[in-house]
Scaffold this motif. Structure first.
Motif, short mmCIF file in Angstrom:
data_model
loop_
_atom_site.label_atom_id
_atom_site.label_comp_id
_atom_site.label_asym_id
_atom_site.label_seq_id
_atom_site.Cartn_x
_atom_site.Cartn_y
_atom_site.Cartn_z
N ALA A 84 0.74 -1.24 0.14
CA ALA A 84 0.13 0.01 -0.07
C ALA A 84 0.81 1.17 0.08
O ALA A 84 2.00 0.93 0.34
CB ALA A 84 -0.88 -0.16 1.25
N PRO A 85 0.25 2.47 -0.41
CA PRO A 85 0.84 3.66 -0.24
C PRO A 85 0.99 4.00 1.22
O PRO A 85 -0.06 4.00 2.01
CB PRO A 85 0.18 4.63 -0.82
N MET A 86 2.08 4.36 1.59
CA MET A 86 2.15 4.82 3.12
C MET A 86 3.02 5.95 3.21
O MET A 86 4.22 6.05 3.10
CB MET A 86 2.73 3.70 4.10
N ALA A 87 2.44 7.27 3.56
CA ALA A 87 3.10 8.53 3.55
C ALA A 87 4.21 8.30 4.64
O ALA A 87 3.87 7.73 5.66
CB ALA A 87 1.97 9.56 4.04
N MET B 254 1.96 8.92 -0.98
CA MET B 254 0.92 9.51 -1.77
C MET B 254 1.82 11.24 -2.05
O MET B 254 2.49 11.63 -1.30
CB MET B 254 -0.30 9.90 -0.94
N GLN C 196 0.26 7.37 -6.20
CA GLN C 196 -1.04 7.96 -5.54
C GLN C 196 -1.05 9.16 -5.51
O GLN C 196 -0.24 9.86 -5.06
CB GLN C 196 -1.34 7.42 -4.50
N ASN D 257 -6.46 9.03 -4.28
CA ASN D 257 -6.66 9.02 -2.91
C ASN D 257 -7.92 9.40 -2.59
O ASN D 257 -8.24 10.63 -2.43
CB ASN D 257 -5.40 9.75 -1.88
N LYS E 134 -8.68 4.86 -4.31
CA LYS E 134 -8.75 3.84 -3.22
C LYS E 134 -9.39 4.58 -2.12
O LYS E 134 -9.32 5.83 -2.03
CB LYS E 134 -7.22 3.82 -2.67
N HIS F 64 -10.66 -0.18 1.72
CA HIS F 64 -10.03 -0.33 3.07
C HIS F 64 -11.45 -0.39 3.90
O HIS F 64 -12.31 0.68 3.88
CB HIS F 64 -9.07 0.89 3.47
N TYR G 121 -8.03 4.38 12.45
CA TYR G 121 -7.65 3.03 12.39
C TYR G 121 -8.17 2.07 13.58
O TYR G 121 -7.68 1.11 13.78
CB TYR G 121 -6.16 2.89 12.63
N ASN H 46 -8.20 -4.28 1.11
CA ASN H 46 -7.13 -3.83 2.10
C ASN H 46 -7.92 -3.58 3.68
O ASN H 46 -9.04 -3.22 3.77
CB ASN H 46 -6.84 -2.49 1.63
N ASP I 283 -6.04 -4.96 7.49
CA ASP I 283 -5.83 -5.98 8.66
C ASP I 283 -5.37 -7.32 7.67
O ASP I 283 -5.55 -8.19 8.50
CB ASP I 283 -7.06 -6.43 9.12
N ALA J 33 -0.14 -2.59 4.28
CA ALA J 33 0.29 -1.50 4.88
C ALA J 33 1.10 -1.92 5.99
O ALA J 33 2.06 -2.12 5.92
CB ALA J 33 -0.91 -0.39 4.91
N ARG J 34 0.33 -1.71 7.15
CA ARG J 34 0.98 -1.68 8.45
C ARG J 34 1.98 -3.03 8.63
O ARG J 34 2.95 -2.90 9.36
CB ARG J 34 0.10 -1.34 9.49
C1 LIG Z 1 2.02 5.41 8.05
C2 LIG Z 1 0.99 5.13 7.20
C3 LIG Z 1 0.91 5.80 6.30
C4 LIG Z 1 -0.13 5.89 5.21
N1 LIG Z 1 -0.34 6.68 4.04
C5 LIG Z 1 -1.40 6.49 3.22
C6 LIG Z 1 -1.38 7.24 1.91
O1 LIG Z 1 -0.28 7.64 1.53
N2 LIG Z 1 -2.34 6.72 1.13
C7 LIG Z 1 -3.33 5.96 1.40
O2 LIG Z 1 -4.24 5.60 0.36
N3 LIG Z 1 -3.32 5.24 2.56
C8 LIG Z 1 -2.17 5.48 3.22
N4 LIG Z 1 -2.32 4.64 4.57
C9 LIG Z 1 -3.45 3.70 4.93
C10 LIG Z 1 -2.96 2.42 4.30
O3 LIG Z 1 -2.64 2.56 2.85
C11 LIG Z 1 -3.95 1.34 4.50
O4 LIG Z 1 -5.29 1.70 3.69
C12 LIG Z 1 -4.43 1.16 5.88
O5 LIG Z 1 -3.34 1.22 6.77
C13 LIG Z 1 -5.00 -0.31 6.18
O6 LIG Z 1 -4.28 -1.15 5.78
P1 LIG Z 1 -3.37 -2.33 6.93
O7 LIG Z 1 -4.34 -2.77 7.72
O8 LIG Z 1 -2.78 -3.37 5.79
O9 LIG Z 1 -2.38 -1.47 7.79
C14 LIG Z 1 -1.39 4.92 5.54
C15 LIG Z 1 -1.16 4.18 6.70
C16 LIG Z 1 -0.19 4.13 7.38
C17 LIG Z 1 -0.10 3.45 8.78
#
Ligand SMILES: Cc1cc2nc3c(=O)[nH]c(=O)nc-3n(C[C@H](O)[C@H](O)[C@H](O)COP(=O)(O)O)c2cc1C
Length: 334
Positions: A19-22, A45, A74, A104, A146, A176, A184, A207, A209, A231-232
């Motif tokens: 996943a994208p994670m800022a 993103m 993204q 996004n 997304k 998600h 969250y 997406n 968990d 993601a996490r």
């Molecule tokens: C540190 C962090 C940064 C994130 N940044 C973005 C982002 O830039 N774009 C986005 O669509 N979701 C972002 N997310 C959300 C994740 O992409 C994902 O949708 C969400 O964490 C649920 O998935 P997971 O249960 O696998 O963590 C971010 C999540 C985390 C924890």
């Protein structure tokens, strides 16, 4: 070249996505994920507005690592014309390395959604559809979105929005299973992923968990989604992708990494960050604490790693952690 008709086959061949994670999914994180089997990884993103100002720091987010064959990008924003222009810019900058442009519609962060970006788009389906339409018209690469379950807690608007976005030209959707107001908290509701899948005929990426091979399989079985996005669970744990790939292939689960293997990966992560950009080493702080999770002596190790500034500091501290793991006989334990 991919078309909207052939894209489902592409998704079927790329079922495991980071996943994208800022602040997290930089080229190094993506390289490590791909080495462990991630089929596609997203950049952090990128603000469409920031990119339109030719903001250098925004463009840096689009840097691709030397080993990367393709990436997902993204964009966030709320102006259809700016998003369309910046989608074109991203195509020009990345060329063949660009796999998809995602919009996004899920970010719940206050500073994003109060400006009308991210999850705020779920409150305005007309605008969300116009954004997708403008982007899909502007570029020939796949345009996806997304989203979350909805914006308000307990309000599920994703299936209806999904239909609108499919009609507007989206090639695939990621869902998600939490609302924006939920942030969250609580467990992700996979039911909404199934309901979106029922509502549209384009691919749906599930997406929320997914933490290992078993949960990835369960999500696909329970929702019918075409791919999973993680993601996490990837933080300090690129091995999650090997586990998920094996589970989806029906192969035995790989061995979880031994403590020494994890700490060796943390060292390599630090060196890759440093080689990429010496200033990027500051990113190792949070990465290091993730790698330490569950290690014997984790809190001492985390404290020492937190004090590291230079790459030599990291090497010294990691040498000491390795010595400690060997001294307590943990080198081979999995
Ligand atoms: C540190 C962090 C940064 C994130 N940044 C973005 C982002 O830039 N774009 C986005 O669509 N979701 C972002 N997310 C959300 C994740 O992409 C994902 O949708 C969400 O964490 C649920 O998935 P997971 O249960 O696998 O963590 C971010 C999540 C985390 C924890």
């Amino acid at each position: 070249m991919l078309t909207r008709q052939t894209f489902p086959a592409y998704v079927a061949a790329h079922r495991v996505v980071m996943a994208p994670m800022a602040g997290v999914t930089d080229p190094v994180m993506r390289q490590l994920a791909e080495e462990q089997g991630a089929d596609l990884a997203f950049c952090e993103m990128v603000s469409a507005k920031g990119l339109s100002y030719a903001n250098e720091r925004t463009e840096d987010l689009l840097e691709v690592g030397p080993t990367e064959r393709e990436v997902g990008v993204q964009l966030f924003g709320h102006d259809p014309a700016v998003i369309a222009d910046m989608a074109r810019r991203v195509v020009d900058l990345l060329g063949d390395t660009l796999a998809v442009i995602d919009i996004n519609m899920g970010c719940p962060a206050r500073k994003i959604q109060t400006k009308g970006d991210g999850s705020a788009l779920m409150k305005d389906p007309d605008l969300a559809a116009r954004i997708v339409e403008a982007a899909a018209r502007a570029v020939a690469v796949p345009v996806t979105a997304k989203m979350r379950r909805g914006f308000y807690a307990d309000e599920e608007t994703a299936p209806e929005l999904a239909r609108r976005l499919e009609d507007a030209g989206a090639w695939a959707l990621t869902v998600h299973g939490r609302t924006a107001q939920q942030m969250y908290r609580g467990a992700a509701d996979w039911g909404v992923i199934a309901r979106v899948k029922q509502a549209v005929s384009i691919p749906v990426i599930g997406n929320g968990d997914v933490v290992d091979g078993a949960s990835a399989r369960a999500m696909i079985e329970q929702t019918g989604c075409d791919a999973v996005m993680i993601a996490r669970a990837a933080q300090g744990n690129p091995w999650v992708f090997a586990d998920v790939k094996a589970a989806l292939a029906g192969a035995p689960a790989p061995w979880p990494p031994a403590p020494l293997e994890r700490i060796a990966c943390a060292r390599r992560h630090a060196h890759l960050l440093y080689e990429w950009e010496p200033r990027a080493l500051v990113r190792m702080r949070k990465q290091a604490s993730w790698y330490c999770k569950g290690l014997p002596g984790a809190s001492t190790a985390r404290g020492a790693l937190n004090r590291c500034v230079t790459i030599d500091d990291y090497d010294r501290v990691i040498d000491a952690i390795e010595d400690h793991l060997r001294a307590i006989g943990m080198e081979g334990d999995r």
